[in-house]
Design an enzyme around this catalytic site. Structure first.
Site, PDB file in Angstrom:
ATOM      1  N   ASP A 478      27.249  44.151  98.407  1.00 43.19           N
ATOM      2  CA  ASP A 478      27.884  43.213  96.894  1.00 43.19           C
ATOM      3  C   ASP A 478      26.598  41.510  96.865  1.00 43.19           C
ATOM      4  O   ASP A 478      26.505  41.361  97.878  1.00 43.19           O
ATOM      5  CB  ASP A 478      28.746  42.578  96.837  1.00 43.19           C
ATOM      6  CG  ASP A 478      28.668  42.501  94.812  1.00 43.19           C
ATOM      7  OD1 ASP A 478      28.362  42.302  93.825  1.00 43.19           O
ATOM      8  OD2 ASP A 478      29.991  42.456  94.630  1.00 43.19           O
ATOM      9  N   ASP A 548      30.004  45.399  86.197  1.00 41.61           N
ATOM     10  CA  ASP A 548      31.082  44.863  85.850  1.00 41.61           C
ATOM     11  C   ASP A 548      32.201  45.614  84.762  1.00 41.61           C
ATOM     12  O   ASP A 548      33.062  45.680  85.028  1.00 41.61           O
ATOM     13  CB  ASP A 548      31.474  43.957  86.188  1.00 41.61           C
ATOM     14  CG  ASP A 548      31.150  43.229  87.688  1.00 41.61           C
ATOM     15  OD1 ASP A 548      31.542  44.652  88.974  1.00 41.61           O
ATOM     16  OD2 ASP A 548      31.030  42.218  88.184  1.00 41.61           O
TER      17      ASP A 548
END
Ligand code: GLA
Length: 739
Positions: A478, A548
């Site tokens: 990430d 997301d």
């Protein structure tokens, strides 16, 4: 496949299966662009294409050559200062402060195949049967600098890869601008099709006609960004998914970029793709060289679907790690939206058990397993397990997952540091900051200086230790914030503008070392969802978390936009809980799954809280996806054009396998209409001669019938459905199989 050179004419004709790219050396020793588009035959000279007119009021090369007016000439790689006032591809500041360059043609070489670049992600031709490379060398005699323009043609996929190298053999120079691709087109009758948005709504299609002046998309975040994707197209105004001409451009790079399109006074179009010249500079001393990242271009005469498919094939064969190209990806369950950071082994094991019963193949443990990370205020950089969450260590937990026959994946955010961490206590200087300036937090965290070797070494050692301990199968890498106070503590003042690129080179270095040491680990890149969804990342991590936003309806738009420039195995797509965490919407588990099937499928919700009926549905979904996984992940992807798909309320996607024996069409309808008209879906890409059934029905259809007469779709409204399966946000799947 061939690169044709007419040495006498200094003419270069690059041919792929369906395209031609032609340029020639001009009277000033530079290179001029003649043509890019559908393939044309090779001939000795293109006198007509190269012809010019004299215009008043402009500069000429010499008094004797009034028709050589750089402002009017289409060039291959333009500089500034000689009378062409369009934005240039490169710019050099010489030791005396002057900035005018004169590069003159020296020669060329043709190399079969395509080597990988040393420190950058790049295209390759490992099989050695599809690519040919042309290097054209120019020299700036004033300071003894060589400029090489690299062109690799990928025949089957109709892709041309471009980059440039500067090699200095003189006094120190500063490279202020070094783009990777310039393309000058003879007119401006194009729409720019770009993919822009924000966090949780990445890569929405925006289409606008070109206008006079510069229009551009770019990033100064040192990440390709949620806001603008480096992929874009120039399409003729009538071009749609099935018809019309379009150029596609993309960039194999993950940092600051610029995609610029300039329409000049004569309605010609200049395309530039490369590292954003703002926040860039590179000092070259005697013997130093600079290689730009690679940019790619492609042309389709048959609409956007064809263009996307050319790119899809190119990525699989010439960009993605061959170990994972066309390799089926596991169905995973990720605990993020199920637990966020509030978990321990006791809470996670029931999810693992249930996932195993449902046939899910991999458990991914997301953020919160390390240091003392119970919220986002601490521990980034401390890559060792939080023992209060995992009594038997991360290796103990990994073993329990593996013992079930499931794969195990872990989340890392390697490039980051929390102030509340052991790493910060020991190495506060590893954090990027500017002396005398306050550091700007984002999500309570800061960024490590990835240009420093000791930082890359530390991360490599700590991540490797966890990989070995856990026998890890997968890493979600990430990157949840962008850099501020950009400054390289180890760089002298005249090299500070190198920092953004050096940072990215450090990220690539870590990826290169980890993927070399652990070739079987599947990496999925992520940056708060799709904030670094680019070809630089894809070279190392063959898939990326798309967004997301896991709401099925929002995801349709995101995945639809993404599909223009990327291939569906490149994005992760998960079924999450309702009401959806990002938009609060209720959608059926069937629609959530139908959207997520078109990608690397997985689940991201607490399955221990679901009613048995939904668990049964999930079990069937897993079986269904496994059966058609190859088709969903690697089939040819079509965005269908049907009577009602133009209005953003209906989307039809299709995947077709290589031998055209299987295809799946999905119809997604956002809002249901009252008393709707009859609808037919027109399949694409089938074999017109083959016979097919649809959803195992009795009737047989020829491919020609399904593609031309279409398939009648019954109304979607179903009054027998429970309330939480509303008729809005519905999906239908149509599986066509060779009979
Ligand atoms: C980012 C990712 C999410 C999740 C969180 C964890 O937002 O996109 O999927 O991993 O970080 O902090």
């Amino acid at each position: 496949m061939s690169i044709h050179v007419n040495e006498e004419q200094k003419l270069f004709h690059l041919q792929t299966a369906k395209t031609s790219y032609i340029f020639k050396i001009l009277e000033n020793g530079g290179a001029g662009q003649l043509y890019y588009g559908p393939r044309v035959p090779v001939k000795d000279a293109y006198t007509n294409l190269a012809s010019r007119e004299e215009h008043d009021c402009t500069n000429t090369l010499t008094v004797e050559q009034p028709d050589f007016q750089l402002e009017l000439i289409k060039q291959e790689y333009a500089g500034l200062g000689k009378g062409d006032y369009r934005y240039p591809a490169y710019q050099i500041t010489y030791h005396d402060g002057s900035r005018t360059s004169e590069f003159k043609y020296m020669g060329y070489r043709i190399i079969d195949g395509k080597e990988r670049l040393a420190d950058l992600p790049s295209s390759f031709d490992d099989q050695g049967d599809d690519a040919q490379t042309l290097d054209v060398v120019f020299k700036d005699e004033y300071e003894n600098i060589a400029l090489t323009l690299h062109y690799t043609i990928f025949d089957k996929e109709d892709v041309i890869v471009r980059s440039a190298t500067f090699l200095n053999h003189g006094n120190d120079i500063m490279l202020d601008r070094a783009l990777s691709l310039q393309l000058d087109l003879p007119d401006a009758k194009y729409d720019m099709v770009q993919f822009s948005g924000s966090w949780a709504r990445e890569r929405h299609l925006i289409r606008t006609p070109l206008r006079a002046g510069v229009q551009s998309i770019s990033s100064l975040r040192d990440a390709s960004s949620h806001q603008h994707n480096p992929f874009f197209m120039l399409a003729r105004p009538h071009t749609d998914n099935n018809h019309g001409g379009a150029f596609g451009f993309n960039f194999i790079y993950s940092g600051n970029f610029l995609d610029s399109v300039e329409v000049d006074q004569f309605d010609t179009t200049r395309v530039l793709v490369g590292i954003n010249p703002d926040e860039f500079g590179w000092k070259l001393s005697d013997g130093d060289s600079f290689q730009t990242p690679e940019a790619i271009m492609t042309y389709s005469a048959d609409g956007f679907n064809q263009l996307s498919q050319q790119l899809a094939d190119f990525y699989q064969d010439h960009l993605i790690n061959p170990h994972f190209a066309r390799q089926e990806r596991p169905i995973l369950i990720n605990n993020w939206e199920a637990t966020f950071m509030d978990f321990n082994e006791d809470k996670l094991m029931p999810i693992v058990d249930e996932a195993h019963k449902l046939g899910i193949e991999m458990f991914v443990l997301d953020d919160g397993w390390f240091g003392h990370r119970d919220d986002d205020k601490s521990s980034l950089g401390d890559w060792f397990v939080d023992e209060k969450k995992f009594a038997t260590g991360i290796d103990g937990f990994a073993k329990k997952v593996h013992d079930k026959g499931m794969k195990f994946g872990l989340w890392f955010e390697p490039e980051m540091i929390s102030i509340d961490s052991k790493l910060y206590e020991e190495h506060p200087d590893w954090m990027i900051s500017t002396p005398g300036r306050q550091s700007t937090p984002a999500r309570n965290q800061y960024v490590l200086d990835m240009s420093r070797k000791e930082v890359v070494d530390y991360l490599f050692d700590h991540i490797s230790a966890i990989i070995k301990k856990t026998k890890l199968d997968y890493i979600k890498w990430d990157m949840n914030r962008n850099i501020t106070e950009m400054f390289g503590a180890q760089l002298p003042a005249d090299r500070q503008l190198e920092f953004a690129h050096r940072y990215i080179l450090g990220v690539y270095q870590l990826y290169a070392r980890l993927t070399a040491a652990f070739p079987k680990i599947l990496f999925e890149s992520c940056a708060s969802g799709g904030g670094r969804f680019d070809l630089g990342m894809m070279y190392y991590a063959p898939q990326a978390w798309c967004s997301d936003d896991t709401d099925a309806v929002e995801r349709i738009k995101i995945q639809d936009g993404t599909s223009y420039g990327y291939q569906q195995s490149m994005w992760g797509a998960h079924v999450s809980a309702v009401p959806n965490d990002q938009v609060g919407r209720l959608t059926s588990i069937a629609t959530r799954a139908a959207v997520a099937y078109f990608g690397d499928f997985g689940y991201e919700l607490d399955i221990t809280k679901l009613p048995q009926a939904e668990l049964d549905e999930i079990k069937d979904q897993v079986v269904f996806y496994k059966k058609y996984r190859q088709l969903f992940q690697f089939g040819k992807f079509y965005r269908l054009e049907n009577a009602d798909t133009a209005n953003d309320n209906v989307y039809d996607w299709e995947v077709v396998n290589d031998d055209q024996s299987e295809a799946i069409v999905a119809r997604f309808q956002i809002l249901n209409g009252a008393n709707p008209a009859y609808i037919r879906i027109y399949f694409a890409g089938l074999d017109p001669e083959k016979q097919y059934t649809v959803n195992d029905g009795d009737e047989k259809f020829s491919g020609a019938e399904l593609m031309n007469a279409g398939y009648f779709v019954p109304r979607i409204m179903d009054r027998t459905k429970p309330e939480k399966d509303p008729s809005d946000f519905s999906s239908r799947l149509f599986v066509a199989k060779e009979a």
